[in-house]
Design an enzyme around this catalytic site. Structure first.
Site, PDB file in Angstrom:
ATOM      1  N   HIS A 157       0.811  -1.224   0.000  1.00  0.00           N
ATOM      2  CA  HIS A 157       0.000   0.000   0.000  1.00  0.00           C
ATOM      3  C   HIS A 157       0.844   1.273   0.000  1.00  0.00           C
ATOM      4  O   HIS A 157       0.329   2.350  -0.268  1.00  0.00           O
ATOM      5  CB  HIS A 157      -0.934   0.000   1.220  1.00  0.00           C
ATOM      6  CG  HIS A 157      -2.032  -1.000   1.099  1.00  0.00           C
ATOM      7  ND1 HIS A 157      -3.310  -0.671   0.729  1.00  0.00           N
ATOM      8  CD2 HIS A 157      -2.033  -2.346   1.247  1.00  0.00           C
ATOM      9  CE1 HIS A 157      -4.054  -1.759   0.676  1.00  0.00           C
ATOM     10  NE2 HIS A 157      -3.303  -2.791   0.991  1.00  0.00           N
ATOM     11  N   ASP A 365       3.397   9.351  -0.726  1.00  0.00           N
ATOM     12  CA  ASP A 365       2.197   8.595  -0.373  1.00  0.00           C
ATOM     13  C   ASP A 365       2.000   7.498  -1.407  1.00  0.00           C
ATOM     14  O   ASP A 365       2.130   7.757  -2.606  1.00  0.00           O
ATOM     15  CB  ASP A 365       0.975   9.539  -0.385  1.00  0.00           C
ATOM     16  CG  ASP A 365      -0.004   9.242   0.744  1.00  0.00           C
ATOM     17  OD1 ASP A 365      -0.078   8.075   1.144  1.00  0.00           O
ATOM     18  OD2 ASP A 365      -0.669  10.185   1.205  1.00  0.00           O
TER      19      ASP A 365
HETATM   20  C1  GDG Z   1      -2.235   3.780   3.318  1.00  0.00           C
HETATM   21  C2  GDG Z   1      -1.230   4.478   2.376  1.00  0.00           C
HETATM   22  C3  GDG Z   1      -2.951   4.433   0.562  1.00  0.00           C
HETATM   23  C4  GDG Z   1      -8.829  10.229   8.094  1.00  0.00           C
HETATM   24  N1  GDG Z   1      -9.378  10.936   9.104  1.00  0.00           N
HETATM   25  C5  GDG Z   1     -10.609  10.420   9.304  1.00  0.00           C
HETATM   26  C6  GDG Z   1     -10.796   9.371   8.396  1.00  0.00           C
HETATM   27  N2  GDG Z   1      -9.691   9.279   7.667  1.00  0.00           N
HETATM   28  C7  GDG Z   1      -9.563   8.333   6.556  1.00  0.00           C
HETATM   29  C8  GDG Z   1      -9.644   9.043   5.223  1.00  0.00           C
HETATM   30  C9  GDG Z   1      -9.039   8.007   4.296  1.00  0.00           C
HETATM   31  C10 GDG Z   1      -8.054   7.300   5.212  1.00  0.00           C
HETATM   32  O1  GDG Z   1      -8.354   7.682   6.553  1.00  0.00           O
HETATM   33  C11 GDG Z   1      -6.634   7.682   4.925  1.00  0.00           C
HETATM   34  O2  GDG Z   1      -6.248   7.034   3.755  1.00  0.00           O
HETATM   35  P1  GDG Z   1      -4.974   7.484   2.935  1.00  0.00           P
HETATM   36  O3  GDG Z   1      -5.009   6.769   1.647  1.00  0.00           O
HETATM   37  O4  GDG Z   1      -4.992   8.959   2.774  1.00  0.00           O
HETATM   38  O5  GDG Z   1      -3.713   7.148   3.826  1.00  0.00           O
HETATM   39  P2  GDG Z   1      -3.127   5.989   4.813  1.00  0.00           P
HETATM   40  O6  GDG Z   1      -3.945   5.813   6.025  1.00  0.00           O
HETATM   41  O7  GDG Z   1      -1.710   6.416   5.057  1.00  0.00           O
HETATM   42  O8  GDG Z   1      -3.173   4.646   3.959  1.00  0.00           O
HETATM   43  C12 GDG Z   1      -1.971   5.314   1.329  1.00  0.00           C
HETATM   44  C13 GDG Z   1      -3.833   3.643   1.514  1.00  0.00           C
HETATM   45  O9  GDG Z   1      -3.047   2.911   2.483  1.00  0.00           O
HETATM   46  C14 GDG Z   1      -4.692   2.631   0.766  1.00  0.00           C
HETATM   47  O10 GDG Z   1      -3.910   1.781  -0.005  1.00  0.00           O
HETATM   48  O11 GDG Z   1      -3.768   5.258  -0.229  1.00  0.00           O
HETATM   49  O12 GDG Z   1      -1.039   5.869   0.420  1.00  0.00           O
HETATM   50  O13 GDG Z   1      -0.334   5.299   3.126  1.00  0.00           O
HETATM   51  O14 GDG Z   1     -10.000   7.071   3.873  1.00  0.00           O
HETATM   52  O15 GDG Z   1     -10.975   9.370   4.951  1.00  0.00           O
HETATM   53  N3  GDG Z   1     -11.919   8.639   8.330  1.00  0.00           N
HETATM   54  C15 GDG Z   1     -12.929   8.937   9.191  1.00  0.00           C
HETATM   55  N4  GDG Z   1     -12.802   9.940  10.109  1.00  0.00           N
HETATM   56  C16 GDG Z   1     -11.674  10.709  10.183  1.00  0.00           C
HETATM   57  O16 GDG Z   1     -11.601  11.627  11.013  1.00  0.00           O
HETATM   58  N5  GDG Z   1     -14.054   8.233   9.147  1.00  0.00           N
END
Ligand code: GDG
Length: 467
Positions: A157, A365
């Site tokens: 990821h 990322d």
């Molecule tokens: C890894 C990789 C890759 C955040 N605050 C709240 C909340 N979130 C959710 C967002 C989003 C998720 O968390 C974060 O996803 P990301 O993709 O931005 O980043 P990582 O957690 O680092 O994930 C990344 C991912 O895996 C998938 O393969 O894209 O590059 O690092 O969904 O919405 N969700 C809620 N409340 C919050 O306050 N419900």
């Protein structure tokens, strides 16, 4: 039909609509597991005095979830240690934060062995096994040692780092060789895939064929790029849901005629939050006429707070936000609303919709699902503008966003200025292809693409089984 066995570090049972789990991985896997019958195995998040390997099985939302507790030493050496103090910073190009400790190595190997021994009895001969992320790179090798001949796929990821960076890791060769025990190794982007191939060829003395079959260490594995997507329709509907609309109305009221810029991230140094605050400060300094007409809402959910680097970044962000607010605020305007809490997913959708700009500026990322969520949540008649870091995997797909260098304050400041001034026509012209991409390249396309590629691989070779 063959079942799917999903194995990841943590297991977040599929969520009810609007639920509040944090983490892109959790959301994506929940969607995948709603489709296939199978088992999702991983760490419960709990620790016990001694590892017992006792599995707790639950049935949640049509998915069988199997979890195991780790012991305290596992948590320190494997999770806080090798996963989050070694691999995470290194793979996000933060060699300055990367810790190399022998005890972390040992903990990583131990937990992967324990996971393999514990999950082995749950796997039936026809099952496909899908392993997720950097915590579990050696898992297939451990499963092969136990005689497992099933097809096993791995999906990373996070970014795969450049060869020169990876070779700073003391046991880089073992790590890469372990990936060759999988039948399929998937990356988020073509960029990560190419970086892996570069290692295979130049460090591993191997080859990669035109169909991206890699040969090295006397073994063969299929490679591929599978950009992860969103449960996009669901997310777009969340913005229209009663909770989404309630949140939207609440935000609109609090705008008081101002424009909102929104950032939503796990509180992680890879997300570029400090640089983002500084770029926004630059914007306020460069555009005095815009002060009091705009504010930045930054939601940063605390994460991995046992790791020192995360305590540091949290302290620094408090200080920088405080300083900027102290410098620019007036009696009825605060330039940065900085919030360290979690919102429900449908509330988030409403918040995204209320924002004229989605500011997504990670320094590195794998993909970044927030960028896609921002797009999916927009009002189709009056969408906002996405500003996106060129170092997010998502930038390869979302080229109609305003693409910026997150290290360049002027660049980001200028994009904010441009985004705020953009006409509805241009916003629509940019948003439509973005939305097309987010809805067609969604989480279903990702999952089906990966599973189809895993099915298409041949049965594991004797060499792989011998491990
Ligand atoms: C890894 C990789 C890759 C955040 N605050 C709240 C909340 N979130 C959710 C967002 C989003 C998720 O968390 C974060 O996803 P990301 O993709 O931005 O980043 P990582 O957690 O680092 O994930 C990344 C991912 O895996 C998938 O393969 O894209 O590059 O690092 O969904 O919405 N969700 C809620 N409340 C919050 O306050 N419900």
């Amino acid at each position: 039909m063959s079942r799917l066995i999903v194995i990841s570090n943590r297991v977040n049972p599929p969520l009810e609509q609007g639920g509040g789990a944090v983490g892109g991985l959790a959301m994506a896997l929940a969607a995948a597991l709603r489709e296939y019958s199978g088992v999702w195995f991983g760490w419960s998040g709990q620790t016990t005095d001694h590892y017992t390997g006792q599995i707790a099985i639950q049935r949640v939302g049509g998915v069988t979830v199997a979890t195991v507790d780790l012991d305290e030493q596992d948590r320190l050496e494997y999770y806080n240690g090798y996963a989050n103090k070694t691999l995470w910073p290194l793979f996000h190009y933060r060699i300055d934060l990367t810790a190399y400790e022998r005890s972390f190595d040992a903990g990583y190997a131990r937990v992967n062995r324990r996971f393999a021994e514990t999950v082995r009895p749950l796997i039936e001969p026809d099952d496909f096994v899908w392993v997720h992320d950097y915590h579990l790179i050696p898992l297939a090798n451990e499963l092969r040692k136990l005689g497992l001949r099933n097809r096993i796929g791995f999906f990373l990821h996070i970014p795969w780092p450049a060869r020169r960076l990876l070779t700073t890791l003391p046991k880089h060769r073992e790590l890469v060789e372990a990936l060759f025990a999988y039948d399929l190794v998937g990356f988020q982007t073509e960029d990560s895939l190419t970086a892996f191939e570069d290692y295979v060829i130049k460090e591993g003395g191997g080859t990669v064929g035109p169909t991206r079959v890699a040969k090295a260490f006397g073994k063969t594995t299929q490679l591929g790029a599978f950009p992860i997507g969103l449960d996009a329709d669901h997310f777009a509907k969340a913005a229209e849901s009663p909770e989404g609309q309630r949140q939207l109305a609440r935000m609109k009221e609090s705008l008081a005629g101002r424009q909102m810029i929104v950032g939503v991230d796990r509180l992680d140094y890879s997300k570029g939050l400090e640089e983002r605050f500084l770029a926004y400060e630059q914007f306020l300094a460069d555009n005095p006429d815009q002060r009091e007409k705009v504010f930045l809402l930054q939601i940063a959910t605390p994460s991995r707070d046992e790791v020192e680097a995360y305590q540091d970044i949290r302290g620094r962000l408090d200080a920088v936000a405080g300083r900027i607010n102290g410098e620019f605020a007036s009696v009825d305007w605060v330039p940065i609303r900085y919030v360290n809490r979690t919102y429900r997913r449908d509330e988030l959708a409403g918040i995204y919709r209320a924002a004229r700009i989605g500011l997504v500026t990670p320094l590195r990322d794998g993909m970044n699902l927030v960028a896609k969520e921002y797009v999916a949540a927009q009002d189709p008649d009056d969408p906002g503008v996405l500003i996106l870091s060129k170092f997010a995997g998502a930038a390869a797909q979302l080229s109609e966003a305003l693409i910026v260098n997150p290290f360049g304050r002027e660049d980001v400041s200028e994009a904010i200025r441009k985004g705020l001034a953009m006409t509805r026509e241009e916003r629509l012209a940019r948003w439509r292809p973005l939305m097309d991409n987010v809805t067609t390249q969604d989480v279903t396309a990702w999952r089906d693409g990966f599973v189809a590629a895993l099915r298409a691989t041949g049965a594991p070779s004797e060499q792989q089984v011998a491990g």
